[in-house]
Design a protein around this motif. Structure first.
Motif, PDB file in Angstrom:
ATOM      1  N   ILE A  58       0.875  -1.175   0.000  1.00 33.32           N
ATOM      2  CA  ILE A  58       0.000   0.000   0.000  1.00 33.32           C
ATOM      3  C   ILE A  58       0.910   1.222   0.000  1.00 33.32           C
ATOM      4  CG2 ILE A  58      -1.751   1.317   1.262  1.00 33.32           C
ATOM      5  CD1 ILE A  58      -2.483  -1.326   2.708  1.00 33.32           C
ATOM      6  N   ARG A  59       0.696   2.121  -0.924  1.00 30.16           N
ATOM      7  CA  ARG A  59       1.462   3.375  -0.951  1.00 30.16           C
ATOM      8  C   ARG A  59       0.542   4.473  -0.431  1.00 30.16           C
ATOM      9  NH1 ARG A  59       4.775   3.901  -6.026  1.00 30.16           N
ATOM     10  NH2 ARG A  59       6.145   2.596  -4.748  1.00 30.16           N
ATOM     11  N   VAL A  60       0.965   5.131   0.631  1.00 31.51           N
ATOM     12  CA  VAL A  60       0.185   6.184   1.262  1.00 31.51           C
ATOM     13  C   VAL A  60       0.794   7.516   0.832  1.00 31.51           C
ATOM     14  CG1 VAL A  60      -0.702   7.084   3.434  1.00 31.51           C
ATOM     15  CG2 VAL A  60      -0.227   4.638   3.216  1.00 31.51           C
ATOM     16  N   HIS A  61      -0.023   8.375   0.206  1.00 23.60           N
ATOM     17  CA  HIS A  61       0.433   9.653  -0.344  1.00 23.60           C
ATOM     18  C   HIS A  61      -0.115  10.811   0.477  1.00 23.60           C
ATOM     19  CE1 HIS A  61       1.392   7.611  -4.231  1.00 23.60           C
ATOM     20  NE2 HIS A  61       0.335   6.873  -3.915  1.00 23.60           N
ATOM     21  N   GLY A  94       8.189  14.692 -12.158  1.00 28.52           N
ATOM     22  CA  GLY A  94       7.935  14.285 -13.532  1.00 28.52           C
ATOM     23  C   GLY A  94       7.154  12.996 -13.674  1.00 28.52           C
ATOM     24  N   VAL A  95       6.370  12.614 -12.664  1.00 27.63           N
ATOM     25  CA  VAL A  95       5.594  11.377 -12.747  1.00 27.63           C
ATOM     26  C   VAL A  95       4.196  11.662 -13.271  1.00 27.63           C
ATOM     27  CG1 VAL A  95       6.881  10.269 -10.881  1.00 27.63           C
ATOM     28  CG2 VAL A  95       4.797  11.542 -10.343  1.00 27.63           C
ATOM     29  N   GLN A  96       3.532  10.624 -13.711  1.00 29.80           N
ATOM     30  CA  GLN A  96       2.141  10.758 -14.121  1.00 29.80           C
ATOM     31  C   GLN A  96       1.251  10.619 -12.892  1.00 29.80           C
ATOM     32  OE1 GLN A  96       1.997   7.876 -17.464  1.00 29.80           O
ATOM     33  NE2 GLN A  96       1.625   9.716 -18.699  1.00 29.80           N
ATOM     34  N   HIS A  97      -0.037  10.806 -13.089  1.00 28.32           N
ATOM     35  CA  HIS A  97      -1.001  10.736 -11.998  1.00 28.32           C
ATOM     36  C   HIS A  97      -2.164   9.854 -12.411  1.00 28.32           C
ATOM     37  CE1 HIS A  97       1.341  14.344 -11.254  1.00 28.32           C
ATOM     38  NE2 HIS A  97       1.021  14.198  -9.991  1.00 28.32           N
ATOM     39  N   ALA A 167      -1.222  15.436 -15.618  1.00 29.08           N
ATOM     40  CA  ALA A 167      -1.253  16.448 -14.552  1.00 29.08           C
ATOM     41  C   ALA A 167      -2.135  15.972 -13.406  1.00 29.08           C
ATOM     42  CB  ALA A 167      -1.788  17.768 -15.104  1.00 29.08           C
ATOM     43  N   PRO A 168      -1.845  16.437 -12.196  1.00 29.97           N
ATOM     44  CA  PRO A 168      -2.678  16.040 -11.062  1.00 29.97           C
ATOM     45  C   PRO A 168      -4.046  16.698 -11.107  1.00 29.97           C
ATOM     46  CG  PRO A 168      -1.027  17.624 -10.367  1.00 29.97           C
ATOM     47  CD  PRO A 168      -0.746  17.312 -11.801  1.00 29.97           C
ATOM     48  N   ILE A 184      -3.483  10.734  -7.414  1.00 29.13           N
ATOM     49  CA  ILE A 184      -2.249  10.490  -6.675  1.00 29.13           C
ATOM     50  C   ILE A 184      -1.115  10.372  -7.697  1.00 29.13           C
ATOM     51  CG2 ILE A 184      -3.287   9.401  -4.654  1.00 29.13           C
ATOM     52  CD1 ILE A 184      -1.741   7.219  -7.252  1.00 29.13           C
ATOM     53  N   PRO A 185       0.115  10.679  -7.295  1.00 27.41           N
ATOM     54  CA  PRO A 185       1.245  10.478  -8.211  1.00 27.41           C
ATOM     55  C   PRO A 185       1.444   8.973  -8.448  1.00 27.41           C
ATOM     56  CG  PRO A 185       1.864  11.812  -6.301  1.00 27.41           C
ATOM     57  CD  PRO A 185       0.515  11.264  -6.022  1.00 27.41           C
ATOM     58  N   TRP A 186       1.707   8.601  -9.681  1.00 28.17           N
ATOM     59  CA  TRP A 186       1.886   7.185 -10.012  1.00 28.17           C
ATOM     60  C   TRP A 186       3.312   6.929 -10.469  1.00 28.17           C
ATOM     61  CZ3 TRP A 186      -0.632   3.051  -8.759  1.00 28.17           C
ATOM     62  CH2 TRP A 186      -0.343   1.856  -9.406  1.00 28.17           C
ATOM     63  N   PHE A 187       3.983   6.091  -9.696  1.00 27.12           N
ATOM     64  CA  PHE A 187       5.371   5.745 -10.034  1.00 27.12           C
ATOM     65  C   PHE A 187       5.687   4.357  -9.517  1.00 27.12           C
ATOM     66  CE2 PHE A 187       5.090   8.229  -6.192  1.00 27.12           C
ATOM     67  CZ  PHE A 187       5.844   7.535  -5.260  1.00 27.12           C
TER      68      PHE A 187
END
Length: 187
Positions: A58-61, A94-97, A167-168, A184-187
């Motif tokens: 689980i990634r918590v942002h 520079g990540v996608q969302h 973009a977010p 959320i940022p996706w990486f």
């Protein structure tokens, strides 16, 4: 969302990884409900919708301050044998969302009928006419089995990871860390 924490299931031969993930997510949900920030979102970086799996992480942002406040509550105290939380890290640039949202599936016509009978005081026969068995939907989305903090009922929380976007998008997150609008940022 300048920061994140990865919380990953530790392999346990006597327990299924999905069971541990359900437990960790349920505890996280209880803490998010108590904090009421609306600024903490979750994603599942190992999601595989073809295999109907959310993975083992689980990634918590959120902002660094929000994540520090979350972890200061020591909500993972009794989970250290089953899952490990990484340190608060900066979100890469520079990540996608993407939007990670809850999908409510009408899978039980019987439950919907009981609800209709209770809320609108209709007979069982009328409820059967209004809600036929054919209304049931099937989904292949991955899910987590959770217990609601407000009602105490267990249910399947189906989760959809939306399309990647450059973009977010802004908005707030529920006590489940999900949103129909905020990304959320996706990486």
């Amino acid at each position: 969302m300048d920061s994140y924490i990865d919380i990953c299931v530790l392999p346990m031969p006597e327990l299924a990884d999905a069971h541990i993930l359900n437990t960790v997510y349920s505890k996280l949900h209880l803490q998010l409900a108590a904090l009421k920030t609306g600024g903490i979102g979750v994603s599942f970086p190992e999601v595989d919708e073809k295999k109907h799996s959310l993975g083992q992480c689980i990634r918590v942002h959120g902002s660094k301050n929000e994540l520090e406040a979350l972890m200061a509550t020591r909500w993972m105290l009794r989970l250290h044998d089953y899952a490990s939380a990484g340190s608060i890290s900066s979100t890469p640039t520079g990540v996608q969302h993407r939007v990670v949202r809850r999908v409510q599936v009408k899978s039980s016509p019987e439950r919907l009928r009981r609800r209709l009978m209770k809320r609108q005081s209709v007979s069982e026969e009328e409820a059967r006419q209004r809600i036929p068995d054919t209304i049931a939907q099937k989904t292949k989305l991955p899910y987590i089995s959770v217990q609601s903090a407000s009602t105490g009922q267990r249910f399947k929380l189906f989760i959809s990871h939306g399309a990647l976007q450059p973009a977010p998008s802004t908005g707030t997150f529920s006590a489940y860390g999900l949103s129909g609008k905020a990304s959320i940022p996706w990486f």
